[in-house]
Scaffold this motif. Structure first.
Motif, PDB file in Angstrom:
ATOM      1  N   HIS A  54      23.953  20.008 -16.073  1.00  0.00           N
ATOM      2  CA  HIS A  54      25.205  19.016 -16.290  1.00  0.00           C
ATOM      3  C   HIS A  54      25.681  18.752 -14.924  1.00  0.00           C
ATOM      4  O   HIS A  54      26.312  17.595 -14.930  1.00  0.00           O
ATOM      5  N   HIS A  55      26.024  19.553 -14.065  1.00  0.00           N
ATOM      6  CA  HIS A  55      26.777  19.413 -12.833  1.00  0.00           C
ATOM      7  C   HIS A  55      25.934  19.505 -11.573  1.00  0.00           C
ATOM      8  O   HIS A  55      26.466  18.438 -10.768  1.00  0.00           O
ATOM      9  N   ARG A 105      23.154  16.155 -11.040  1.00  0.00           N
ATOM     10  CA  ARG A 105      23.641  14.794 -11.051  1.00  0.00           C
ATOM     11  C   ARG A 105      24.456  14.535  -9.583  1.00  0.00           C
ATOM     12  O   ARG A 105      24.113  13.593  -8.734  1.00  0.00           O
ATOM     13  N   ASN A 106      24.967  15.386  -9.026  1.00  0.00           N
ATOM     14  CA  ASN A 106      25.730  15.196  -7.809  1.00  0.00           C
ATOM     15  C   ASN A 106      24.785  15.484  -6.822  1.00  0.00           C
ATOM     16  O   ASN A 106      24.925  14.869  -5.690  1.00  0.00           O
ATOM     17  N   LEU A 124      22.422  12.273  -6.067  1.00  0.00           N
ATOM     18  CA  LEU A 124      22.883  10.735  -5.685  1.00  0.00           C
ATOM     19  C   LEU A 124      22.601  10.619  -4.345  1.00  0.00           C
ATOM     20  O   LEU A 124      22.043   9.480  -4.161  1.00  0.00           O
ATOM     21  N   ASP A 160      27.168   6.515  -9.198  1.00  0.00           N
ATOM     22  CA  ASP A 160      28.359   7.246  -8.323  1.00  0.00           C
ATOM     23  C   ASP A 160      29.367   6.529  -8.872  1.00  0.00           C
ATOM     24  O   ASP A 160      29.617   5.598  -8.320  1.00  0.00           O
ATOM     25  N   PRO A 161      30.497   7.362  -9.571  1.00  0.00           N
ATOM     26  CA  PRO A 161      31.700   6.842  -9.764  1.00  0.00           C
ATOM     27  C   PRO A 161      32.595   6.344  -8.513  1.00  0.00           C
ATOM     28  O   PRO A 161      33.356   5.537  -8.684  1.00  0.00           O
ATOM     29  N   ILE A 162      32.274   7.308  -7.438  1.00  0.00           N
ATOM     30  CA  ILE A 162      33.163   7.029  -6.318  1.00  0.00           C
ATOM     31  C   ILE A 162      32.860   5.901  -5.420  1.00  0.00           C
ATOM     32  O   ILE A 162      33.671   5.038  -5.097  1.00  0.00           O
ATOM     33  N   ARG A 192      31.134   3.241  -6.637  1.00  0.00           N
ATOM     34  CA  ARG A 192      31.446   2.105  -7.612  1.00  0.00           C
ATOM     35  C   ARG A 192      32.526   1.196  -7.231  1.00  0.00           C
ATOM     36  O   ARG A 192      32.330   0.107  -7.262  1.00  0.00           O
ATOM     37  N   ASN A 193      33.663   1.977  -6.801  1.00  0.00           N
ATOM     38  CA  ASN A 193      34.764   1.207  -6.412  1.00  0.00           C
ATOM     39  C   ASN A 193      35.121   0.785  -5.008  1.00  0.00           C
ATOM     40  O   ASN A 193      35.971   0.136  -4.542  1.00  0.00           O
TER      41      ASN A 193
END
Lengths: 330, 343
Positions: free
Chosen positions: B253-254, B257-258, B261, B332-334, B336-337
């Protein structure tokens, strides 16, 4: 009831040529519903003790203890898997840098939902379990004082402020209804207003849910008024322990006295640019610890006898380790 | 998100523009007659020269010539190969799928082997699985692939006779080229010895894929291992462990994924190396791909072919990089922005 009972906890770091004893024979006991403060300068081994209790230290450190009882079960004698189960069920921990303690790739909802154990949802049918879990997450967020739950739940940690992250951490910590919450300098990264909120939250959790709190801090004034008992550490050695009030009013150890004195008392009226009281010198690095009483080189009362480690003495629920305690008449 | 995609696309356009300018300038930089370099026709007489000059707008400004060049590229008129006398674009259309096929299978192999090995090696850090994987990886990393190819040919083709030495498929089978991807074509083709042909094609694929996959696999193992070790040291892993997750849950879970990336990014970056290595592999295994053709063209001073081959390969690498980058940002949510595109 005694929740946690630790005798002679020693934490050592093996280096190439010597063994460094970062925490030296600490005794600690904690009752149910008690707020216990662990106080000391940075580098005094407070965090190590907390991590040793939850078993989060990495392999470089060796932990030994005569006993480390959690509600009568000796944690040191359990297998790592069993120990993890017991510890995660009853003990929760929050850390000083909350944003680093949250998984950057998962949103807040998932992370809180994950910490809700399955047993809590046993009586819910499998089909409605998902929504039940979500409701619980929302309730937890409300409990820690986050009103805008929709937005926070769909956010990722990097989108939130440190204060909200810390509240999320607390929400995750209380999701299991732990008996003990270990707070490892939870407010270091926060601003003053959020800091007050977090303290208030912890205080109310303690009072309403009878949750014990082991509070680790280097800021004396903030925990002085709401902790029941206190432990003062210096360089990994226990200096003085006892009820907070008596520790403050009648410190027996020169270090505790110095700590109390170093809190500027603005009611007494400090003159303009007056030097504040501070103990001379700095805390020694782990590689160069003095023998005997580790406060020795900085202690205003030090004498020749201080090269031998003092034995812990007790009087009136008050324990201290000093050859020359500040007791009148002695 | 839409804004991000737009930025990415504008960056892509810009890169393709730069690439087209470079390719365009090649025909002026190559030695030899400009008209020959452009058209691939030698010894043309006066009238055809006049016609070609008009077609390539040689008497007009460079800008006009460049626009004409772009028009030709988009219409599939990439010049005529000096050595074969056929359309370069037609060559690429037939040969490129063979290279892509080889690269994709090699990449799939390296991902399937490399990432789990890297994870195992990180989870059992400094214990025997890690030591074993790390030393084998070191070995694979440092072996030159042409030597590895020769060793494999020697043992498996010449001594044991398990695998064929060259080509994409045995001479017994005649497959109609529809997509030019061998395995797909066999599946699409309608003839009785379907299964046998497929098996034969797989047999032909085995050794080139192993040889080509060796380097990216070792890189991925090392990268996944380091990334995983780094992530496992992070505070949020400790927190998750304190939450009461088991080791398996923690990793799935953790940590995974990290840790994956940066690996996704790395896979995209491996593509350019992969194409270069594919050229060597194709030469050794006589694989009829664009790499071998490009190397042959270089030997034969076939300038229109070199130009076309370079354009096709670089375009492919750029697109592959872009795809990897995009999938990284999607996951990657970071990043993404992030406001600005990056090469």
């Amino acid at each position: 009831m005694q929740l946690l009972d630790i005798r002679n906890l020693t934490i050592e770091l093996k280096t190439a040529d010597s063994v460094i004893r970062a925490v030296d024979r600490i005794n600690l006991s904690l009752k149910e519903g008690e707020v216990h403060a662990l106080v000391g300068e940075s580098g005094s081994g407070k965090s190590l003790i907390a991590k040793a209790i939850v078993g989060a230290l990495n392999n470089r450190w060796t932990v030994t203890a005569d006993r480390m009882h959690w509600q009568g079960v000796d944690l040191m004698r359990l297998s790592p898997e069993k120990r993890r189960k017991i510890v995660s069920k009853d003990i929760a921990m929050i850390y000083q840098e909350p944003s680093l303690c949250l998984d950057p790739t998962a949103n807040i909802e998932d992370q809180i939902a994950e910490s809700i154990p399955d047993e809590f949802l046993k009586d819910v049918s499998i089909f409605s379990r998902r929504s039940a879990r979500k409701h619980r997450v929302i309730a937890l967020l409300h409990k820690v004082g986050i009103r805008d739950h929709e937005k926070v739940m769909s956010s990722y940690p990097h989108e939130l402020s440190e204060g909200i992250c810390q509240k999320v951490m607390i929400a995750m910590a209380i999701a299991r209804n732990p008996k003990l919450l270990i707070a490892d300098e939870p407010t270091t990264a926060l601003e003053t207003t959020t800091r007050a909120q977090v303290f208030r939250l912890l205080k109310s959790l303690n009072q309403l849910k009878n949750m014990s709190v082991l509070m680790i801090s280097h800021e004396l004034e903030e925990i002085a008024d709401w902790s029941h008992t206190m432990h003062v550490l210096y360089c990994g050695q226990m200096v003085e322990a006892g009820p907070t009030a008596s520790l403050f009013n009648l410190p027996l150890h020169p270090y505790t006295q110095a700590l109390v004195k170093s809190m500027p008392d603005f009611e007494q009226g400090i003159t303009h640019k007056e030097a504040l009281y501070a103990l001379k010198g700095t805390i020694p690095p782990l590689a160069h610890l003095p023998i005997g009483c580790r406060l020795g080189p900085r202690c205003p009362q030090a004498q020749k006898a201080c090269v031998v480690t003092p034995i812990v003495e007790r009087s009136h629920g008050h324990a201290y380790a000093c050859h020359f305690p500040l007791i009148k008449g002695k | 998100m839409r804004e991000y995609l737009l930025r990415r696309l504008s960056l892509l356009t810009f890169m393709l523009f730069a690439l087209s300018i470079f390719t365009f300038s090649l025909s002026y930089l190559f030695p030899g007659e400009l008209l020959t370099n452009l058209s691939g026709l030698t010894n043309s007489n006066y009238t055809s020269t006049q016609l070609l000059e008009a077609k390539y707008k040689l008497n007009e400004s460079l800008l006009q010539q460049y626009i004409a060049f772009l028009g030709r590229i988009t219409h599939g008129d990439w010049g005529i190969s000096l050595s074969s006398g056929e359309n370069v674009f037609e060559h690429i259309r037939i040969l490129f799928p063979a290279t892509i096929e080889l690269c994709v299978y090699a990449l799939i192999t390296s991902v399937v082997i490399g990432i789990p090995c890297g994870i195992i090696s990180a989870v059992y850090h400094r214990r025997w699985p890690d030591n074993l994987i790390s030393s084998v990886t070191m070995l694979g990393f440092s072996i030159p692939i042409f030597w590895l190819a020769l060793l494999l040919i020697m043992t498996f083709c010449l001594t044991l006779g398990w695998f064929p030495m060259s080509g994409r498929i045995g001479l017994l089978f005649e497959i109609d080229a529809v997509t030019n991807f061998m395995l797909l074509d066999i599946l699409l083709a309608d003839f009785p010895y379907h299964g046998l042909a497929f098996q034969d094609a797989l047999h032909h694929l085995a050794l080139p894929t192993i040889v080509l996959a060796m380097y990216p696999t070792t890189v991925l193992i090392r990268f996944t291992r380091d990334s995983m070790l780094h992530v496992l040291e992070q505070n949020f892993i400790k927190t998750a462990r304190a939450k009461g997750l088991s080791q398996a849950q923690l990793i799935i879970h953790h940590a995974l994924r990290n840790a994956l990336l940066p690996v996704i990014k790395q896979i995209g970056l491996q593509f350019s190396t992969l194409i270069t290595l594919a050229m060597i592999t194709e030469v050794i295994f006589s694989w009829p791909g664009v790499g071998r053709w490009l190397i042959d063209s270089i030997y034969q001073r076939d300038y229109p072919a070199i130009q076309g081959g370079l354009l096709a390969v670089s375009m492919f690498v750029i697109l592959a990089n872009m795809t990897a980058e995009l999938s990284h940002s999607l996951l990657d949510p970071i990043s993404r922005n992030k406001a600005h595109g990056k090469i």
